[in-house]
Write an enzyme that holds these catalytic residues in place. Structure first.
Site, mmCIF file in Angstrom:
data_model
loop_
_atom_site.group_PDB
_atom_site.id
_atom_site.type_symbol
_atom_site.label_atom_id
_atom_site.label_comp_id
_atom_site.label_asym_id
_atom_site.label_seq_id
_atom_site.Cartn_x
_atom_site.Cartn_y
_atom_site.Cartn_z
ATOM 1 N N ARG A 82 -47.599 43.933 10.497
ATOM 2 C CA ARG A 82 -48.805 44.126 11.331
ATOM 3 C C ARG A 82 -48.799 43.220 12.555
ATOM 4 N NH1 ARG A 82 -50.029 43.959 6.039
ATOM 5 N NH2 ARG A 82 -51.011 45.790 5.110
ATOM 6 N N PRO A 118 -43.439 36.683 6.149
ATOM 7 C CA PRO A 118 -44.034 35.735 5.200
ATOM 8 C C PRO A 118 -43.005 34.710 4.763
ATOM 9 C CG PRO A 118 -43.598 37.856 4.142
ATOM 10 C CD PRO A 118 -43.221 38.022 5.581
ATOM 11 N N ALA A 174 -45.869 31.856 12.024
ATOM 12 C CA ALA A 174 -45.845 32.456 10.677
ATOM 13 C C ALA A 174 -46.044 31.368 9.615
ATOM 14 C CB ALA A 174 -44.562 33.230 10.477
ATOM 15 N N ARG A 175 -44.966 30.701 9.212
ATOM 16 C CA ARG A 175 -45.088 29.614 8.240
ATOM 17 C C ARG A 175 -44.077 28.521 8.567
ATOM 18 N NH1 ARG A 175 -49.415 31.111 7.274
ATOM 19 N NH2 ARG A 175 -50.379 31.690 5.294
ATOM 20 N N ASP A 194 -47.132 26.760 15.656
ATOM 21 C CA ASP A 194 -48.524 26.783 15.176
ATOM 22 C C ASP A 194 -48.559 26.472 13.684
ATOM 23 O OD1 ASP A 194 -51.363 27.310 15.620
ATOM 24 O OD2 ASP A 194 -51.065 29.082 14.358
ATOM 25 N N GLU A 248 -47.434 20.425 7.318
ATOM 26 C CA GLU A 248 -48.706 20.437 8.066
ATOM 27 C C GLU A 248 -49.927 20.031 7.244
ATOM 28 O OE1 GLU A 248 -48.601 24.724 9.055
ATOM 29 O OE2 GLU A 248 -50.523 24.949 8.044
ATOM 30 N N HIS A 284 -52.342 25.363 13.461
ATOM 31 C CA HIS A 284 -52.533 26.596 12.679
ATOM 32 C C HIS A 284 -53.809 27.324 13.114
ATOM 33 C CE1 HIS A 284 -51.054 28.400 8.661
ATOM 34 N NE2 HIS A 284 -51.784 29.306 9.280
HETATM 35 P P1 NAD Z 1 -46.918 41.931 7.119
HETATM 36 O O1 NAD Z 1 -46.753 41.924 5.636
HETATM 37 O O2 NAD Z 1 -47.699 43.028 7.751
HETATM 38 O O3 NAD Z 1 -45.468 41.898 7.805
HETATM 39 C C1 NAD Z 1 -44.448 41.022 7.437
HETATM 40 C C2 NAD Z 1 -43.116 41.696 7.761
HETATM 41 O O4 NAD Z 1 -42.090 40.748 7.572
HETATM 42 C C3 NAD Z 1 -42.804 42.892 6.843
HETATM 43 O O5 NAD Z 1 -42.541 44.041 7.628
HETATM 44 C C4 NAD Z 1 -41.578 42.437 6.069
HETATM 45 O O6 NAD Z 1 -40.695 43.508 5.752
HETATM 46 C C5 NAD Z 1 -40.964 41.460 7.053
HETATM 47 N N1 NAD Z 1 -40.032 40.506 6.469
HETATM 48 C C6 NAD Z 1 -40.054 39.921 5.242
HETATM 49 N N2 NAD Z 1 -39.015 39.082 5.107
HETATM 50 C C7 NAD Z 1 -38.328 39.145 6.285
HETATM 51 C C8 NAD Z 1 -37.144 38.492 6.759
HETATM 52 N N3 NAD Z 1 -36.486 37.601 6.016
HETATM 53 N N4 NAD Z 1 -36.712 38.804 8.010
HETATM 54 C C9 NAD Z 1 -37.387 39.673 8.784
HETATM 55 N N5 NAD Z 1 -38.505 40.307 8.381
HETATM 56 C C10 NAD Z 1 -38.960 40.044 7.142
HETATM 57 O O7 NAD Z 1 -47.518 40.513 7.479
HETATM 58 P P2 NAD Z 1 -48.254 40.088 8.835
HETATM 59 O O8 NAD Z 1 -49.692 40.413 8.751
HETATM 60 O O9 NAD Z 1 -47.479 40.605 9.983
HETATM 61 O O10 NAD Z 1 -48.161 38.484 8.730
HETATM 62 C C11 NAD Z 1 -46.926 37.806 8.819
HETATM 63 C C12 NAD Z 1 -47.119 36.342 8.449
HETATM 64 O O11 NAD Z 1 -47.873 35.669 9.462
HETATM 65 C C13 NAD Z 1 -47.967 36.081 7.185
HETATM 66 O O12 NAD Z 1 -47.213 36.243 6.007
HETATM 67 C C14 NAD Z 1 -48.423 34.671 7.379
HETATM 68 O O13 NAD Z 1 -47.475 33.791 6.809
HETATM 69 C C15 NAD Z 1 -48.436 34.492 8.884
HETATM 70 N N6 NAD Z 1 -49.804 34.313 9.427
HETATM 71 C C16 NAD Z 1 -50.060 33.218 10.201
HETATM 72 C C17 NAD Z 1 -51.320 33.045 10.756
HETATM 73 C C18 NAD Z 1 -51.667 31.875 11.646
HETATM 74 O O14 NAD Z 1 -52.867 31.609 11.876
HETATM 75 N N7 NAD Z 1 -50.710 31.146 12.192
HETATM 76 C C19 NAD Z 1 -52.330 33.964 10.470
HETATM 77 C C20 NAD Z 1 -52.024 35.056 9.687
HETATM 78 C C21 NAD Z 1 -50.756 35.236 9.168
HETATM 79 C C1 COI Z 2 -53.183 33.403 6.932
HETATM 80 O O1 COI Z 2 -54.111 34.221 6.986
HETATM 81 O O2 COI Z 2 -52.206 33.556 6.170
HETATM 82 C C2 COI Z 2 -53.207 32.222 7.782
HETATM 83 O O3 COI Z 2 -52.166 31.646 8.035
HETATM 84 C C3 COI Z 2 -54.527 31.714 8.252
HETATM 85 C C4 COI Z 2 -54.924 30.414 7.594
HETATM 86 C C5 COI Z 2 -56.357 30.104 7.890
HETATM 87 C C6 COI Z 2 -54.684 30.362 6.106
#
Ligand code: NAD
Ligand code: COI
Length: 332
Positions: free
Chosen positions: A154, A206, A233-234, A258, A263, A295
């Site tokens: 997404r 993830p 991401a993480r 981020d 962290e 973050h």
């Molecule tokens: P999502 O599940 O929609 O998409 C993740 C994609 O990563 C999937 O299409 C999956 O197939 C792919 N993937 C898995 N392992 C992979 C790899 N080794 N190489 C390449 N692609 C791979 O998730 P999303 O909503 O797009 O969110 C992604 C990540 O962003 C979350 O898991 C979370 O850790 C992080 N996130 C961070 C924040 C923030 O505030 N910084 C907020 C929300 C989410």
């Molecule tokens: C997530 O939604 O996974 C995030 O990284 C946001 C955080 C507030 C936990």
């Protein structure tokens, strides 16, 4: 229905209170994150609304079982901090909010890419001592650069839409191909191919056991000289010590982080005037080509409203109808 929500900030309270009134529920709001110190507060409630990046440990799930908790509904996306086996063993179903606002994270990602590419931190620093010269910090243009998007879920796809608008050439890697991006011929076959071709690499997958320290010395050594790295991401996706070496050598030209692998004691805490006891963090933070943010990619009014409301709806749907919306752990 009695719910208890942990880690509730002031900006979330109105959404909790409105939902409580509209749904005739009782919700206790606890400002602190769920921890050893407050886990006993869960007694007498039907469900927990959580949000945190600190661990949900096995002992918490044991206490949830003993307290008769029927659902843990987390109001965020990431589940890397949850002992999922412990949840299953203790019969605690879990839901999350997988799409509260991909645009929030995507817009922030683009902000950081542009800040890095246009050397904004460097100019801010120069201007802070009245150095208003242009040279030597000339930029490239994003519409002449190749951006590698790792993870086309997404958020990755929302980032690609914005990059399209900027005219960047996008290449992507994901083990699961999105049909639309596939039609556009956007996918490369491996991360290694992305390393060879991209001027900027942005991570949107993830954190799992398999991709721990995905970006390490070996990965950096295969990248273009001066590559820019974005991680919203993480933190565990990057070996921070190896990143420091790659910044020192100039292999990596800049990074926007981020998320950071250590962290937890730093982000979302007020450490004003305190010495931060983390030399790796301090090293990165002091560089004018590294942007660290605590973050906050998710942190918009639209996202926060959705996080609260969807998590509450997930809990209510399960407690009222036994149906799981956005399941993370299902109990048969
Ligand atoms: P999502 O599940 O929609 O998409 C993740 C994609 O990563 C999937 O299409 C999956 O197939 C792919 N993937 C898995 N392992 C992979 C790899 N080794 N190489 C390449 N692609 C791979 O998730 P999303 O909503 O797009 O969110 C992604 C990540 O962003 C979350 O898991 C979370 O850790 C992080 N996130 C961070 C924040 C923030 O505030 N910084 C907020 C929300 C989410
Ligand atoms: C997530 O939604 O996974 C995030 O990284 C946001 C955080 C507030 C936990």
């Amino acid at each position: 229905m009695k719910l208890i929500a942990f880690g509730v900030r002031k900006d979330e309270e109105p959404y909790f209170k409105n939902w409580e009134q509209e749904n005739g529920a009782e919700i206790k709001l606890v400002p602190d994150l769920l921890s050893e110190k407050n886990i006993d507060l869960i007694k007498g409630y039907d469900g927990i609304i959580g949000l945190q990046t600190t661990p949900y440990k096995r002992e918490y799930f044991e206490k949830m079982k003993d307290a008769g908790i029927k659902i843990l509904s987390i109001r965020n996306i990431g589940i890397d901090n949850i002992d999922l086996d412990a949840a299953k063993d203790n019969l605690i179903p879990i839901t999350n909010v997988p799409a509260y606002s991909p645009s929030a994270i995507a817009e922030f990602t683009i902000t950081q890419i542009m800040q890095l590419v246009r050397h904004i931190k460097i100019f801010d620093e120069k201007m802070s001592h009245q150095d208003y010269r242009w040279e030597p910090n000339i930029s490239r243009q994003i519409n002449q650069m190749t951006v590698g998007v790792a993870g086309t879920g997404r958020i990755g796809r929302a980032v690609i839409n914005l990059l399209d608008g900027l005219g960047a050439k996008v290449i992507a890697f994901d083990p699961y191909h999105n049909p639309e991006l596939e039609k556009r011929g956007m996918y490369v076959d491996s991360m290694e191919e992305m390393y060879r071709k991209a001027d900027v690499i942005t991570l949107h997958m993830p954190a799992t056991k398999d991709n721990y320290h995905l970006l390490d010395n070996t990965a950096f050594s295969q990248m273009k000289d001066g590559v820019m790295i974005i991680n919203t991401a993480r933190g565990t996706l990057i070996d921070s010590e190896d990143l420091i070496k790659a910044l020192d050598s100039g292999k990596v030209g800049g990074a926007a982080l981020d998320t950071y692998e250590h962290e937890l004691p730093i982000f979302d805490h007020d450490l004003t005037g305190q010495k931060i006891d983390d030399p790796i963090f301090n090293n990165l933070n002091e560089r004018n080509n590294v942007l660290i943010t605590p973050h906050i990619a998710f942190y918009t009014t639209e996202a926060v409203k959705n996080m609260v409301e969807v998590a509450l709806n997930c809990a209510a749907t399960y407690l009222n109808d036994g149906k799981m919306t956005n399941p993370v752990v299902e109990i048969d």
